[in-house]
Design an enzyme around this catalytic site. Sequence first.
Site, PDB file in Angstrom:
ATOM      1  N   PRO A  88       6.691  11.225  24.191  1.00  0.00           N
ATOM      2  CA  PRO A  88       7.274   9.890  23.977  1.00  0.00           C
ATOM      3  C   PRO A  88       6.970   8.934  25.134  1.00  0.00           C
ATOM      4  CG  PRO A  88       9.005  11.559  24.285  1.00  0.00           C
ATOM      5  CD  PRO A  88       7.704  12.284  24.229  1.00  0.00           C
ATOM      6  N   GLU A 115      12.714  20.383  26.814  1.00  0.00           N
ATOM      7  CA  GLU A 115      13.125  19.153  27.513  1.00  0.00           C
ATOM      8  C   GLU A 115      11.945  18.420  28.138  1.00  0.00           C
ATOM      9  OE1 GLU A 115      16.347  18.449  27.162  1.00  0.00           O
ATOM     10  OE2 GLU A 115      16.503  20.347  26.092  1.00  0.00           O
ATOM     11  N   ASP A 167      -7.359  -0.926   4.331  1.00  0.00           N
ATOM     12  CA  ASP A 167      -6.043  -0.480   4.768  1.00  0.00           C
ATOM     13  C   ASP A 167      -5.257  -1.555   5.466  1.00  0.00           C
ATOM     14  OD1 ASP A 167      -6.411   2.065   4.089  1.00  0.00           O
ATOM     15  OD2 ASP A 167      -6.969   2.756   6.080  1.00  0.00           O
TER      16      ASP A 167
END
Length: 251
Positions: A88, A115, A167
């Site tokens: 992330p 984690e 697209d």
Amino acid sequence: MLLQILTLFPEMFNGPLRCSIIKRAQEQGLVEFRIWNFRDFTTDKHRTVDDVPYGGGDGMVLKPEPIISCLKAVQRDNPPGKVILLTPQGELFKQAIAREFAAEEHLILICGHYEGFDERIRAWVDREISIGDYVLTGGELAAMVVSDAVIRLIPGALGSDTSAQDDSFSENILEYPQYTRPYEFEGMTVPDVLLSGHHARINDWRRKQALLRTALRRPDLLKDLSLSAAEQKYLEEKLNETTFGNREEVK
Ligand code: ADE
């Protein structure tokens, strides 16, 4: 393309890789997947992949040795691959990045879990990718998203080479609305222009609809588009026809 994935959960990849376009791309020899479990590269009796963080704190941290030993094995007999870490904290994945990756011969995706992972792993990584501002339980779903977006761009993976060009996002613009039979469904009909057989008018309508949809739903994308004066005028007029907050769909 050779696409190698390093994960603690190889079984998670069984479903998505065995379906639809991704399955066909493998059958056609356009992509070869190799899924590696980096737990197989541990050397202790308990096959330990994680440990407590130095300095204390909650959770466990992925150890560097199994991942890097696995990575070295994965790279050994192949041309150098681009090493991508799913996290992330990475660069936000976009169509432009999918296009860059689709041009590579060899991609290696590393899926983190738990984690976090030992910071030193980053020294082996070419690029860090996040698929969105949310935290998944691991990088596996992100690796599948990236793989899917990349594979469909490999020439030949889709039925026709033009289908990827239209697209949403191929030109940083959302796709125009599509219709198929029946002509009337629950009182809603298909825009007449699509039945006209007039290709120039259909293309013009589609371009305008795509622009309008982008302006309404993703105005942030418009700034990167070079619009003709006529297109700009059309958008201004259409957007003025409706008051702000009531713009869901302008016909
Ligand atoms: N791992 C956990 N969350 C992720 C995300 N949003 N993108 C990529 N990898 C991840």
